[in-house]
Enzyme design. Structure first.
Site, mmCIF file in Angstrom:
data_model
loop_
_atom_site.group_PDB
_atom_site.id
_atom_site.type_symbol
_atom_site.label_atom_id
_atom_site.label_comp_id
_atom_site.label_asym_id
_atom_site.label_seq_id
_atom_site.Cartn_x
_atom_site.Cartn_y
_atom_site.Cartn_z
ATOM 1 N N ASP A 253 0.856 -1.189 0.000
ATOM 2 C CA ASP A 253 0.000 0.000 0.000
ATOM 3 C C ASP A 253 0.895 1.243 0.000
ATOM 4 O O ASP A 253 2.020 1.164 -0.487
ATOM 5 C CB ASP A 253 -0.953 -0.059 1.213
ATOM 6 C CG ASP A 253 -2.255 0.690 0.955
ATOM 7 O OD1 ASP A 253 -2.178 1.876 0.618
ATOM 8 O OD2 ASP A 253 -3.334 0.091 1.079
ATOM 9 N N HIS B 119 2.009 2.045 -3.227
ATOM 10 C CA HIS B 119 1.081 3.011 -3.807
ATOM 11 C C HIS B 119 1.611 4.439 -3.743
ATOM 12 O O HIS B 119 0.861 5.386 -3.898
ATOM 13 C CB HIS B 119 -0.285 2.912 -3.112
ATOM 14 C CG HIS B 119 -0.955 1.579 -3.304
ATOM 15 N ND1 HIS B 119 -2.172 1.274 -2.760
ATOM 16 C CD2 HIS B 119 -0.575 0.469 -3.987
ATOM 17 C CE1 HIS B 119 -2.520 0.026 -3.102
ATOM 18 N NE2 HIS B 119 -1.550 -0.478 -3.831
#
Ligand SMILES: *[C@@H]1O[C@H](CO)[C@@H](O)[C@H](O)[C@H]1NC(C)=O
Ligand SMILES: *[C@@H]1O[C@H](CO)[C@@H](O)[C@H](O)[C@H]1NC(C)=O
Ligand SMILES: *[C@@H]1O[C@H](CO)[C@@H](O)[C@H](O)[C@H]1NC(C)=O
Ligand SMILES: *[C@@H]1O[C@H](CO)[C@@H](O)[C@H](O)[C@H]1NC(C)=O
Length: 413
Positions: free
Chosen positions: A228, A251
């Site tokens: 993430d 991310h």
């Protein structure tokens, strides 16, 4: 070991403890640390026996002593369940935890009643140095429903710092957290450096470092590859500096998501500088939800000297953030974004739309500037040709940015 030797060893440790305990008053006050070795508190470090209690006992002794104090966790693998290292440590000037070994999390999720594994809370001048925290997350990732549902059960964060003042964290490694790797919550003056974070690209919600409600955070020299955000700067943070991050997979580096919950606070003062972001879904981004229950601001945020390598969306403001199939979008985001600088951002992108500034229809972004943005399209993994000369584009909605210096993609006006 014979009974006699056992008894003798025990007696010896007991006497040593007594001596060390007494020495603390003198040595600690003089500035030479009093040392608490977790082995003297029964830690086995065999990777199978639960060492939580031994570590906690060592913490209690150290926290209850005085002066300059040091807990040593020698080389070895320590199986540890949810453990709360809590202050205040009234007479302690500084408390150093030197982790030379590996802390390995237990895997049974019913043990974790609150969503954290190792917690350091309500202490001042904590120094955490070295060592590895292995969250053993692979066993629990299949139980994580958060990527699909807003009201989901949150799994444990590996290392949580909460309500601490003047914290230093240096040279630690976190692997395979069950949820976030590191959480920093309601801390003042936090300095983290040389931190390494590792988890697979497809591990759910394994944010590298998540910040919430802090004042004065410096993070430098971070190497983060995870599933993430490498770093997520949540609501309520003031005066945060993040430099020297190698991010990817993951991310990217994010502000947000903001505007999800009631009672959120503002984000004011952030510098993200000198970072290399590689093979991530986003580069630098600000994400806020629609239908935000509280009105907050995000202001004075600077992203500078960032190199992108094969990033899907290098520069992104998304005020219609929705990680699910569909989100309630009956009211525009109430997070007011202003004074945002993107400066000296170069490298390569996987998609032609390299800059997306999608601001709130209710509260257009103010004072957004882009200076020296020079990106190049290389195509994604599915691209048939890397020589394909696609022109880069940018999209600006509810924002009129100012442009300075080089601009590729060309300005969106
Ligand atoms: C941290 O500092 C704040 C403000 O000075 C204070 O209220 C708080 O008690 C301190 N916390 C600790 C753990 O020392
Ligand atoms: C944070 O720690 C690093 C490494 O020890 C040090 O170089 C840096 O000066 C510190 N930063 C602050 C703001 O204290
Ligand atoms: C903007 O944020 C930076 C970094 O936290 C801080 O040093 C600076 O004083 C802030 N500027 C304003 C005008 O608040
Ligand atoms: C722009 O960023 C790159 C990469 O961080 C850096 O090497 C370069 O010195 C920066 N340029 C300026 C003018 O600051």
């Amino acid at each position: 070991m014979s009974m006699e030797t056992k008894a003798f060893t025990w007696l010896f440790h007991f006497l040593l403890l007594l001596m060390v305990g007494r020495a603390s008053v003198v040595a600690g006050a003089r500035g030479k640390p009093v040392i608490f070795d977790v082995r003297n508190f029964g830690a086995r470090a065999d990777g199978r026996s639960d060492d939580s209690k031994a570590l906690l006992e060592a913490w209690k002794a150290a926290c209850g002593s005085s002066g300059v104090v040091k807990i040593v966790i020698p080389a070895g693998t320590y199986l540890v369940g949810p453990t709360k290292f809590k202050g205040p440590c009234k007479n302690v000037l500084s408390l150093k935890v030197h982790l030379q070994g590996i802390l390995k999390a237990t895997t049974s999720l019913d043990q974790y009643r609150s969503a954290k594994w190792v917690e350091f809370g309500w202490v001042k001048r904590l120094i955490l140095v070295g060592g590895t925290f292995d969250g053993q997350g692979a066993a629990s990732w299949p139980f994580n429903k958060c990527p699909k549902q807003k009201n989901c059960k949150v799994l444990p964060t590996s290392i949580l710092f909460v309500n601490n003042n003047n914290t230093v964290v240096r040279g630690i490694t976190s692997v395979n957290s069950k949820f976030f790797h590191i959480g920093i919550l309601r801390c003042r003056n936090f300095n983290g450096s040389n931190i390494k974070i590792i988890a697979p690209a497809n591990s759910p919600n394994t944010d590298g470092i998540h910040l919430e409600r802090n004042t004065g955070v410096t993070l430098s020299r971070l190497s983060i590859g995870t599933g993430d955000d490498c770093v997520s700067v949540g609501h309520g943070n003031t005066d945060v500096t993040i430099t020297g991050v190698k991010c990817g997979p993951g991310h990217g580096i994010s502000v947000g998501s903001l505007g999800k919950y009631n009672g959120e606070q503002d984000v004011t003062g952030l510098v993200v500088k000198n970072c290399v972001i590689r093979g991530t879904t986003n580069g630098v981004r600000i994400k806020t939800w629609e239908n935000s229950p509280s009105a907050t601001i995000a202001t004075n945020l600077t992203f500078e000297n960032i190199v992108m390598k094969n990033v899907d969306k290098p520069i992104l403001i998304d005020q219609q953030y929705c990680p699910y199939h569909k989100c309630d979008s009956s009211a525009p985001s109430q997070v007011k974004i202003s004074n945002i600088k993107f400066k000296n951002i170069s490298g390569t992108t996987n998609y032609p739309e390299a800059v997306t500034l999608r601001c709130s229809q209710g509260l257009p972004c103010k004072d957004v500037s882009l200076q020296d943005v020079s990106l190049k399209y290389v195509g994604g993994k599915n691209s048939f040709s890397t020589e394909h000369k696609t022109t880069l584009t940018s999209t600006c909605i509810n924002v009129k940015p100012t442009f300075m210096g080089i601009q590729n993609p060309p300005p969106c006006l």
